[in-house]
Design a protein around this motif. Sequence first.
Motif, PDB file in Angstrom:
ATOM      1  N   LEU A  13       0.798  -1.224   0.000  1.00 11.20           N
ATOM      2  CA  LEU A  13       0.000   0.000   0.000  1.00 11.20           C
ATOM      3  C   LEU A  13       0.830   1.273   0.000  1.00 11.20           C
ATOM      4  O   LEU A  13       0.531   2.203  -0.749  1.00 11.20           O
ATOM      5  CB  LEU A  13      -0.951  -0.009   1.188  1.00 11.20           C
ATOM      6  CG  LEU A  13      -2.179  -0.923   1.025  1.00 11.20           C
ATOM      7  CD1 LEU A  13      -3.020  -0.879   2.288  1.00 11.20           C
ATOM      8  CD2 LEU A  13      -3.018  -0.517  -0.172  1.00 11.20           C
ATOM      9  N   PRO A  14       1.891   1.397   0.832  1.00  9.81           N
ATOM     10  CA  PRO A  14       2.640   2.657   0.827  1.00  9.81           C
ATOM     11  C   PRO A  14       3.312   2.943  -0.504  1.00  9.81           C
ATOM     12  O   PRO A  14       3.730   4.072  -0.761  1.00  9.81           O
ATOM     13  CB  PRO A  14       3.677   2.436   1.942  1.00  9.81           C
ATOM     14  CG  PRO A  14       3.072   1.393   2.816  1.00  9.81           C
ATOM     15  CD  PRO A  14       2.351   0.487   1.866  1.00  9.81           C
ATOM     16  N   THR A  18      -2.053   7.616  -4.574  1.00  8.42           N
ATOM     17  CA  THR A  18      -3.107   7.968  -3.624  1.00  8.42           C
ATOM     18  C   THR A  18      -4.416   7.256  -3.964  1.00  8.42           C
ATOM     19  O   THR A  18      -5.104   6.750  -3.089  1.00  8.42           O
ATOM     20  CB  THR A  18      -3.324   9.487  -3.627  1.00  8.42           C
ATOM     21  OG1 THR A  18      -2.106  10.117  -3.242  1.00  8.42           O
ATOM     22  CG2 THR A  18      -4.408   9.874  -2.644  1.00  8.42           C
ATOM     23  N   THR A  29      -4.644   5.241  -0.858  1.00  7.64           N
ATOM     24  CA  THR A  29      -3.750   5.515   0.262  1.00  7.64           C
ATOM     25  C   THR A  29      -3.878   6.988   0.644  1.00  7.64           C
ATOM     26  O   THR A  29      -4.295   7.811  -0.176  1.00  7.64           O
ATOM     27  CB  THR A  29      -2.276   5.208  -0.085  1.00  7.64           C
ATOM     28  OG1 THR A  29      -1.866   6.061  -1.159  1.00  7.64           O
ATOM     29  CG2 THR A  29      -2.109   3.751  -0.487  1.00  7.64           C
ATOM     30  N   PHE A 167      -6.384   3.797   4.353  1.00  7.99           N
ATOM     31  CA  PHE A 167      -5.977   2.961   3.236  1.00  7.99           C
ATOM     32  C   PHE A 167      -7.184   2.092   2.854  1.00  7.99           C
ATOM     33  O   PHE A 167      -7.981   1.731   3.707  1.00  7.99           O
ATOM     34  CB  PHE A 167      -4.828   2.028   3.628  1.00  7.99           C
ATOM     35  CG  PHE A 167      -3.603   2.718   4.148  1.00  7.99           C
ATOM     36  CD1 PHE A 167      -2.501   2.919   3.322  1.00  7.99           C
ATOM     37  CD2 PHE A 167      -3.526   3.143   5.468  1.00  7.99           C
ATOM     38  CE1 PHE A 167      -1.363   3.543   3.806  1.00  7.99           C
ATOM     39  CE2 PHE A 167      -2.381   3.768   5.963  1.00  7.99           C
ATOM     40  CZ  PHE A 167      -1.299   3.971   5.115  1.00  7.99           C
TER      41      PHE A 167
END
Length: 238
Positions: A13-14, A18, A29, A167
Amino acid sequence: MKHNKLIPLTLFLPLMLTSCNIFGITIKTPAHMKKVPNKEQVIAALGERYSISFIAGSYNNGTDGGEVHEEANVHLVVSPDKIYSDIVSDEQSGEAYIRKEEDKWYQYTDTNDDDKFDHREALDDDYQYDYAAIAYVALGGTEAVMYDTEEIVEYQSRNCTKYVGTFAWNGMGVNFSYTQTSIFDNETGICLKHVLTVSGNADEQFDCTAFLEVNEIVTDDTEVNSLLASYDARIELA
């Protein structure tokens, strides 16, 4: 809760944008990132003498309601030559008082629950106080928090900023959202509250929360020294 699908997916996810859609997978995210003070910065912000109390735990909110899986109350009082710790949880509890005497560290404990430190044990000659416990306050070593919104708030009578970020993942048989709420003290820069809430479906429905919440923080030397003096008064060796 099934971890075989959820955990590998959250690791990516990181690295994602976005908000995006890739091969039918929808990912979101938080839009912003805040760097978290490292351990040395936290220690410097608190000073050489401080008292801090916090509660940490996790919940699994399943069909049987809000079951507490783990919860602990922690109190630390720290100075260069005296450290008090008290940890109380459903599983166990205990306190200890460590003092440096003539360049050697000793640990005092209460062996018969009479509120007196009646046992003294010399620690290793190379003993150094491990500030790892303070990592709780620094989000356990997390380097940054991601967020969508920020807001000036008052928490524990301190001027703070609250950051909230979410998230989300929908695809590959997994549907979940992950929201983190972090409250930072504007004076010291440390995190006073951090809550992670995850809900969704990965083979089965899940809804769980992990949190750390500071109840009190004292950096006034006079107050901290008074606390340490009260622990000295409890020493009564057999």
